[in-house]
Motif scaffolding. Sequence first.
Motif, PDB file in Angstrom:
ATOM      1  N   ARG A 100      -6.345   1.013   4.926  1.00  0.00           N
ATOM      2  CA  ARG A 100      -7.268   1.398   4.261  1.00  0.00           C
ATOM      3  C   ARG A 100      -6.857   3.122   3.999  1.00  0.00           C
ATOM      4  O   ARG A 100      -7.305   3.658   3.008  1.00  0.00           O
ATOM      5  N   ARG A 101      -6.428   3.693   5.120  1.00  0.00           N
ATOM      6  CA  ARG A 101      -6.128   5.166   4.872  1.00  0.00           C
ATOM      7  C   ARG A 101      -5.012   5.184   3.566  1.00  0.00           C
ATOM      8  O   ARG A 101      -5.135   6.248   2.812  1.00  0.00           O
ATOM      9  N   SER A 111       0.636  -1.199   0.020  1.00  0.00           N
ATOM     10  CA  SER A 111       0.021   0.000  -0.099  1.00  0.00           C
ATOM     11  C   SER A 111       0.772   1.316   0.100  1.00  0.00           C
ATOM     12  O   SER A 111       0.601   2.217  -0.607  1.00  0.00           O
ATOM     13  N   VAL A 153      -6.135   6.458  -4.021  1.00  0.00           N
ATOM     14  CA  VAL A 153      -7.399   6.776  -4.821  1.00  0.00           C
ATOM     15  C   VAL A 153      -7.590   8.347  -5.040  1.00  0.00           C
ATOM     16  O   VAL A 153      -7.903   8.705  -6.018  1.00  0.00           O
ATOM     17  N   GLU A 154      -7.339   9.307  -4.103  1.00  0.00           N
ATOM     18  CA  GLU A 154      -7.278  10.570  -4.351  1.00  0.00           C
ATOM     19  C   GLU A 154      -6.159  11.193  -5.104  1.00  0.00           C
ATOM     20  O   GLU A 154      -6.714  12.223  -5.640  1.00  0.00           O
ATOM     21  N   GLN A 203      -4.949   3.413   1.120  1.00  0.00           N
ATOM     22  CA  GLN A 203      -5.732   3.178  -0.017  1.00  0.00           C
ATOM     23  C   GLN A 203      -6.366   4.251  -0.451  1.00  0.00           C
ATOM     24  O   GLN A 203      -6.522   4.876  -1.658  1.00  0.00           O
ATOM     25  N   ARG A 204      -6.938   5.032   0.479  1.00  0.00           N
ATOM     26  CA  ARG A 204      -7.661   6.198   0.128  1.00  0.00           C
ATOM     27  C   ARG A 204      -6.831   7.104  -0.359  1.00  0.00           C
ATOM     28  O   ARG A 204      -7.392   8.079  -1.335  1.00  0.00           O
ATOM     29  N   LEU A 205      -5.681   7.390   0.407  1.00  0.00           N
ATOM     30  CA  LEU A 205      -4.685   8.566  -0.148  1.00  0.00           C
ATOM     31  C   LEU A 205      -4.583   8.237  -1.686  1.00  0.00           C
ATOM     32  O   LEU A 205      -4.435   9.127  -2.526  1.00  0.00           O
ATOM     33  N   HIS A 246     -12.209   3.465  -8.812  1.00  0.00           N
ATOM     34  CA  HIS A 246     -12.315   2.208  -8.146  1.00  0.00           C
ATOM     35  C   HIS A 246     -12.737   1.130  -9.150  1.00  0.00           C
ATOM     36  O   HIS A 246     -12.401  -0.077  -9.250  1.00  0.00           O
ATOM     37  N   ARG A 287     -14.318   9.068  -7.999  1.00  0.00           N
ATOM     38  CA  ARG A 287     -13.775   8.274  -6.971  1.00  0.00           C
ATOM     39  C   ARG A 287     -14.637   6.924  -7.744  1.00  0.00           C
ATOM     40  O   ARG A 287     -13.653   5.840  -7.705  1.00  0.00           O
ATOM     41  N   ARG A 341      -6.832  -0.425   9.511  1.00  0.00           N
ATOM     42  CA  ARG A 341      -7.091   1.027   9.226  1.00  0.00           C
ATOM     43  C   ARG A 341      -5.803   1.675   8.616  1.00  0.00           C
ATOM     44  O   ARG A 341      -6.160   2.630   7.817  1.00  0.00           O
TER      45      ARG A 341
END
Length: 203
Positions: A137-138, A78, A144-145, A140-142, A168, A164, A134
């Motif tokens: 996941r964080r 990640s 994606v952004e 991964q979110r970054l 995905h 978004r 967690r």
Amino acid sequence: MTVDQQAATTDGADPGAPRRRSRRDEILQIAVGLFAARGYHGVSMDDIGAAAGVTGPALYHHFAGKEAMLAAALIPVSEELLDGGRARVAARPGDATAALASLIEFHVEFALANPAVIALHLHELDRLPEEPRRRIRRLQRLYVEEWVAVLTALRHDLDAAEARVLAHAAFGLMNSTPFLGGEVDRERRATLLRAATLAALHG
């Protein structure tokens, strides 16, 4: 510097050369392959030890257990995706078209090189305890952004939430590699995946 890194730069070794894989790395690679093939719950520490030729006490010297192995496999991946994505975007300031093509190339190459880890991300992430889950996941979110920023710069018909969704969807397409057969060679698979993802995101 870790013990393994120190070992790689002693005894006259070239510090610029690729680090020789440690025994821990080898065990982790075996564990990842077994988890991907059989599922997390289908593999025991004894199975991993037998496949690696390591006795139980020696195995626990490297990892506290299966959860530690899974975290050791998924967290660096990640981090690598986020760092690589950011670098690709930063290298093409003001050119969303080039940045998107570079992001796609980066992710496709990563997915093709790491099919077992991709399978773990898709199916086994929830096996981790809350804290490492967690953290992943964080990350991964970054990641994606990074895609969302590029997509909204490229396509003014999209808001962030819509971009978004598309990001995905693109990951689902590119991450299909663990389930593809070997009837198409790697280079051709990469070409097809890049073209399909680019077409999907350009709309």
